[in-house]
Design an enzyme around this catalytic site. Structure first.
Site, PDB file in Angstrom:
ATOM      1  CB  SER A   1      -0.853  -0.010   1.286  1.00  0.00           C
ATOM      2  OG  SER A   1      -1.473   1.242   1.495  1.00  0.00           O
TER       3      SER A   1
ATOM      4  CE1 TYR B   1      -4.437  -2.018   5.118  1.00  0.00           C
ATOM      5  CE2 TYR B   1      -3.197  -0.023   4.634  1.00  0.00           C
ATOM      6  CZ  TYR B   1      -3.938  -1.113   4.202  1.00  0.00           C
ATOM      7  OH  TYR B   1      -4.163  -1.288   2.858  1.00  0.00           O
TER       8      TYR B   1
HETATM    9  P1  NAD Z   1     -11.485  -6.231   0.125  1.00  0.00           P
HETATM   10  O1  NAD Z   1     -12.044  -6.106   1.493  1.00  0.00           O
HETATM   11  O2  NAD Z   1     -12.330  -5.909  -1.058  1.00  0.00           O
HETATM   12  O3  NAD Z   1     -10.897  -7.701  -0.095  1.00  0.00           O
HETATM   13  C1  NAD Z   1     -10.145  -8.338   0.880  1.00  0.00           C
HETATM   14  C2  NAD Z   1     -10.069  -9.813   0.551  1.00  0.00           C
HETATM   15  O4  NAD Z   1      -9.326 -10.471   1.580  1.00  0.00           O
HETATM   16  C3  NAD Z   1     -11.436 -10.493   0.497  1.00  0.00           C
HETATM   17  O5  NAD Z   1     -11.444 -11.463  -0.530  1.00  0.00           O
HETATM   18  C4  NAD Z   1     -11.534 -11.153   1.872  1.00  0.00           C
HETATM   19  O6  NAD Z   1     -12.403 -12.273   1.896  1.00  0.00           O
HETATM   20  C5  NAD Z   1     -10.092 -11.575   2.055  1.00  0.00           C
HETATM   21  N1  NAD Z   1      -9.747 -11.862   3.436  1.00  0.00           N
HETATM   22  C6  NAD Z   1      -9.893 -11.077   4.544  1.00  0.00           C
HETATM   23  N2  NAD Z   1      -9.484 -11.743   5.631  1.00  0.00           N
HETATM   24  C7  NAD Z   1      -9.070 -12.968   5.218  1.00  0.00           C
HETATM   25  C8  NAD Z   1      -8.547 -14.110   5.878  1.00  0.00           C
HETATM   26  N3  NAD Z   1      -8.371 -14.142   7.203  1.00  0.00           N
HETATM   27  N4  NAD Z   1      -8.253 -15.200   5.137  1.00  0.00           N
HETATM   28  C9  NAD Z   1      -8.439 -15.198   3.789  1.00  0.00           C
HETATM   29  N5  NAD Z   1      -8.934 -14.150   3.118  1.00  0.00           N
HETATM   30  C10 NAD Z   1      -9.235 -13.041   3.829  1.00  0.00           C
HETATM   31  O7  NAD Z   1     -10.163  -5.318   0.150  1.00  0.00           O
HETATM   32  P2  NAD Z   1      -9.244  -4.732  -1.014  1.00  0.00           P
HETATM   33  O8  NAD Z   1      -9.379  -3.259  -0.967  1.00  0.00           O
HETATM   34  O9  NAD Z   1      -9.447  -5.441  -2.295  1.00  0.00           O
HETATM   35  O10 NAD Z   1      -7.808  -5.067  -0.410  1.00  0.00           O
HETATM   36  C11 NAD Z   1      -6.955  -6.059  -0.936  1.00  0.00           C
HETATM   37  C12 NAD Z   1      -5.526  -5.738  -0.528  1.00  0.00           C
HETATM   38  O11 NAD Z   1      -5.151  -4.484  -1.097  1.00  0.00           O
HETATM   39  C13 NAD Z   1      -5.324  -5.601   0.984  1.00  0.00           C
HETATM   40  O12 NAD Z   1      -4.088  -6.167   1.348  1.00  0.00           O
HETATM   41  C14 NAD Z   1      -5.305  -4.097   1.192  1.00  0.00           C
HETATM   42  O13 NAD Z   1      -4.585  -3.736   2.331  1.00  0.00           O
HETATM   43  C15 NAD Z   1      -4.629  -3.651  -0.083  1.00  0.00           C
HETATM   44  N6  NAD Z   1      -4.851  -2.242  -0.416  1.00  0.00           N
HETATM   45  C16 NAD Z   1      -6.104  -1.783  -0.686  1.00  0.00           C
HETATM   46  C17 NAD Z   1      -6.273  -0.432  -1.013  1.00  0.00           C
HETATM   47  C18 NAD Z   1      -7.608   0.145  -1.358  1.00  0.00           C
HETATM   48  O14 NAD Z   1      -7.683   1.380  -1.533  1.00  0.00           O
HETATM   49  N7  NAD Z   1      -8.662  -0.630  -1.487  1.00  0.00           N
HETATM   50  C19 NAD Z   1      -5.164   0.417  -1.040  1.00  0.00           C
HETATM   51  C20 NAD Z   1      -3.913  -0.092  -0.731  1.00  0.00           C
HETATM   52  C21 NAD Z   1      -3.764  -1.435  -0.431  1.00  0.00           C
END
Ligand code: NAD
Length: 260
Positions: A142, A155
């Site tokens: 991130s 985080y």
């Molecule tokens: P999201 O909530 O849409 O998806 C998260 C996924 O992780 C889901 O499929 C959920 O079921 C799975 N998950 C959660 N806990 C779990 C566990 N214990 N075991 C297995 N699966 C699990 O979130 P997202 O925004 O798509 O985030 C995905 C990644 O991207 C994360 O690591 C997040 O930190 C990172 N990220 C997101 C953003 C953003 O703006 N959305 C920005 C920077 C980084």
């Protein structure tokens, strides 16, 4: 481009992970989906990927908060497909609170899912990738792996840790055909961010639209969200031959967030 390769994408039932799975499938990779959600919806996603891209897709519901389950996901994949070429450590959760109020249980959960899961997955996957003399490890970190924001102690600590882990694994695997990199997204409109937009709207008594505009204006100079498809494209690039010499580093997809 990735025909015959096998990829695991953790946390791929939603958001960025799903975007990555779709782009890797488009490039021809067989996929292991992982994450939580409605069983029927996950099965529909799985079937849709197989149908649309003529690849094999399986689902494994391993819980990324448990080290043994993460290692089990790697072992089960190698047993099922006879190989493992790409590991995308993407599963992640968020919780926000000032550090003095941050619940210890939330700290532990975020550290285990956002950081320790990647350690366990990489440790289990590297021997197989070394054997194959080719492998791609992509950690979805991130902007918060590079800079901080308030109220995100766990985080930001986990994502900085993930960037550090990426560098170490990049060094340890250099020259072996295995690369390890981190992708650092800024704001991407997924359920994880939708919740933060909802919280801002509720706290400030403003609309969701106003809250999302504020969120972007504060951090992301492009004033546009990155998309799961763009993140998928970045991961597909890191899996291409053009990226053979890219290792131990980060690629930002953040609309300029970390440039200022
Ligand atoms: P999201 O909530 O849409 O998806 C998260 C996924 O992780 C889901 O499929 C959920 O079921 C799975 N998950 C959660 N806990 C779990 C566990 N214990 N075991 C297995 N699966 C699990 O979130 P997202 O925004 O798509 O985030 C995905 C990644 O991207 C994360 O690591 C997040 O930190 C990172 N990220 C997101 C953003 C953003 O703006 N959305 C920005 C920077 C980084």
């Amino acid at each position: 481009m990735l025909k015959g390769k096998v990829a695991i994408v953790t946390g791929s039932t939603s958001g960025i992970g799903l975007g990555i799975v779709r782009e890797l499938a488009r490039a021809g990779a067989d996929l292991v989906l992982n994450g939580f959600g409605d069983v029927g919806e996950i099965e529909a996603i799985r079937r849709g990927i197989e149908r649309d891209h003529d690849v094999r897709a399986v689902y494994d519901g391993a819980d990324m908060s448990k080290g043994e389950a993460v290692r089990g996901l790697i072992a089960a994949t190698v047993e099922k497909f006879g190989r493992l070429d790409i590991l995308v450590n993407n599963a992640g959760i968020q919780f926000t609170a000032p550090v003095e109020e941050f619940p210890a249980a939330k700290w532990d959960a975020i550290l285990s899912i956002n950081l320790s899961a990647a350690f366990h997955g990489i440790a289990a996957a590297v021997p197989q990738m070394r054997k194959q003399r080719w492998g791609r490890i992509v950690n979805i970190a991130s902007t918060h792996g590079l800079v901080a924001s308030t109220h995100k102690a766990a985080y930001v600590a986990a994502k900085h840790g993930l960037v550090g882990l990426t560098k170490v694994v990049g060094l340890e695997t250099a020259g072996s055909g295995v690369t390890c990199n981190a992708v650092c997204p800024g704001w991407v409109r997924t359920p994880l961010v939708e919740k933060q937009i909802g919280d801002i709207a509720a706290q400030r008594g403003i609309s969701q639209k106003e809250a999302s505009e504020e969120l972007l204006a504060e951090k992301q100079p492009s004033l546009q969200f990155a998309s799961p498809e763009q993140l998928g494209g970045t991961v597909a690039f890191l899996c291409s031959g053009a990226a053979d010499q890219i290792t131990g580093t980060t690629i930002s997809v953040d609309g300029g967030w970390t440039a200022r």
